[in-house]
Motif scaffolding. Structure first.
Motif, short mmCIF file in Angstrom:
data_model
loop_
_atom_site.label_atom_id
_atom_site.label_comp_id
_atom_site.label_asym_id
_atom_site.label_seq_id
_atom_site.Cartn_x
_atom_site.Cartn_y
_atom_site.Cartn_z
N UNK A 1 21.98 128.53 75.26
CA UNK A 1 21.32 128.05 76.34
C UNK A 1 19.92 128.75 76.39
N UNK B 1 18.03 127.53 73.42
CA UNK B 1 17.53 126.16 73.63
C UNK B 1 16.31 126.13 74.42
N UNK B 2 16.27 126.89 75.62
CA UNK B 2 15.29 126.77 76.50
C UNK B 2 13.90 127.63 75.95
N UNK C 1 12.41 124.93 73.42
CA UNK C 1 11.64 124.04 74.42
C UNK C 1 10.43 124.49 74.59
N UNK D 1 6.70 123.03 73.46
CA UNK D 1 5.46 122.75 74.20
C UNK D 1 4.17 123.64 73.99
N UNK E 1 1.77 118.72 75.27
CA UNK E 1 2.25 117.55 75.85
C UNK E 1 1.35 116.74 76.46
N UNK F 1 0.63 113.73 77.43
CA UNK F 1 0.90 112.92 78.61
C UNK F 1 0.60 113.59 79.97
N UNK G 1 -0.71 119.28 79.33
CA UNK G 1 -0.13 120.50 78.88
C UNK G 1 -0.88 120.74 77.57
N UNK H 1 7.80 110.08 78.17
CA UNK H 1 6.92 111.17 78.03
C UNK H 1 7.27 112.42 77.70
N UNK H 2 8.54 112.78 78.02
CA UNK H 2 9.02 114.00 77.77
C UNK H 2 10.15 114.16 76.85
N UNK H 3 10.14 114.62 75.39
CA UNK H 3 11.02 114.39 74.37
C UNK H 3 12.41 115.07 74.95
N UNK H 4 12.56 116.07 75.77
CA UNK H 4 13.80 116.73 76.21
C UNK H 4 14.57 115.61 76.93
N UNK I 1 20.05 122.18 78.71
CA UNK I 1 19.12 123.32 78.78
C UNK I 1 17.64 123.11 78.51
N UNK I 2 17.35 122.42 77.47
CA UNK I 2 16.35 122.10 77.00
C UNK I 2 15.59 121.08 78.15
N UNK J 1 14.72 123.05 81.28
CA UNK J 1 13.44 123.84 81.06
C UNK J 1 12.31 122.90 81.18
N UNK J 2 12.33 121.90 80.94
CA UNK J 2 11.24 120.94 80.81
C UNK J 2 10.89 120.73 82.30
N UNK K 1 9.09 123.53 84.19
CA UNK K 1 7.76 123.51 83.78
C UNK K 1 6.95 122.43 84.84
N UNK K 2 7.72 121.27 85.00
CA UNK K 2 7.24 120.32 85.58
C UNK K 2 7.16 120.64 87.24
N UNK L 1 3.00 126.25 84.90
CA UNK L 1 2.96 127.66 84.23
C UNK L 1 1.31 128.13 84.44
N UNK M 1 -0.55 125.18 82.73
CA UNK M 1 0.01 123.82 82.57
C UNK M 1 0.43 123.62 84.20
N UNK N 1 3.70 118.64 87.84
CA UNK N 1 3.22 117.12 88.13
C UNK N 1 4.40 116.53 89.11
#
Lengths: 202, 202
Positions: free
Chosen positions: A127, A130-131, A134, A138, A143, A145, A148, B70-73, B130-131, B134-135, B138-139, B143, B148, B151
């Motif tokens: 975990x 993975x975090x 990710x 970024x 990102x 869109x 970021x 918009x977010x690959x994760x 997990x990914x 994490x995204x 951030x959203x 950050x 960042x 949103x």
């Protein structure tokens, strides 16, 4: 044939099987010891690589410092690596002790403890990786869109060292996954489907 | 006492143990079936919640749409959920078939296949969660050190639905972890430490 039939009394079976078991057990224990040493070393390496990483950039006479603490995922990864290293060190000592004493793991509570610990560490490190990965994506790609912006163009050396730390941590978590398979084998074979086996295992 | 001693011949032991094994086996199989159904349902729910999520926002007469792509994760999480749902559906059918036929899993290659599949799906879904989490952090929080911006203040409804999808996927991955423990038990008990058990297991 009848001589053989009489010769092989039920009393001989555990002796034969005991030797067979010892060979498998020795291989399993050597693999386990090697993996735990690898994990211990790489987890420390990963934690040090990320934990000591920083880069100073001067933009219009303003000094900006990139540190791993700027990203929570990296702090989490350093903590997870630290835990994995400490846990593996304890397990390495246990492995060496059980090899010196030549004992085979037939203790169910201990096998359950090792199995649970290994599972927990495998999922925890995975975990964390993975975090962190990710977050690194970024930082590397940005990102657009979400507006970021990528920061690795600015802090190239910082990003590279983080990448090395994440790669090291990835090997740690993959090794933990293999180890959790080994400890599952060590635990659940104690629940073999025969009453004799159950008697021995307790 | 002596009558009892004579009465319990070695021939009786496997019969007693066979019944005992059946009880354990039935419980394991029912738990497995329930978990696989839960996973199948929640994985579909998670994929639909995230996959259908979108929100339109008009800023200075410019229309902006937030989509999960918009977010690959999030795309990765939808794919992982889809795979988990399809895999679980196949496994549910296998469970029902083996329950109807009343067969006990003593087939090592099949047990290895189920064990490997469950392990793979557990790690895959956990990494995806997990990914995505994490995204989402951030959203939600942004950050500030990296400029960042958050949103979720702008796309509140979109973020809430993604949160529900991630929660659903988290339950999927936790259930997969429990299932991978069950399939490890089903596999490795076939390697019980006695020659009789080994003979049966093949």
């Amino acid at each position: 044939m009848s001589y053989l039939g009489i010769g092989v009394s039920p009393g001989n079976v555990p002796v034969y099987h005991g030797n067979n078991l010892k060979v498998i057990d020795r291989r399993v224990r050597v693999t386990e010891l090697v993996l735990r040493c690898v994990i211990c070393g790489l987890a420390i390496l990963g934690a040090v690589l990320i934990g000591t990483d920083s880069q100073v950039k001067v933009i219009f006479s303003i000094e900006k410092i990139a540190k791993f603490t700027d990203m929570k995922a990296l702090v989490f990864l350093v903590i997870a690596n630290g835990l994995a290293a400490a846990y593996s060190l304890v397990q390495v000592l246990r492995c060496i002790l059980s090899m010196i004493r030549g004992s085979v793991l037939f203790n169910k509570p201990l096998a359950w403890a090792i199995f649970s610990g290994d599972q927990l560490m495998a999922y925890l490190t995975l975990v964390a990786v993975a975090a962190a990965a990710q977050s690194a994506v970024f930082a590397k790609l940005g990102q657009t869109e979400l507006q970021w912006m990528k920061i690795c163009d600015m802090y190239g050396k910082f990003c590279n060292q983080v990448g090395e730390g994440i790669a090291s941590s990835l090997i740690v978590s993959l090794s933990m996954i293999v180890l959790s398979g080994i400890s599952a084998f060590s635990l659940f074979r104690l629940y073999g489907n025969n009453s004799k086996g159950k008697g021995n295992a307790r």
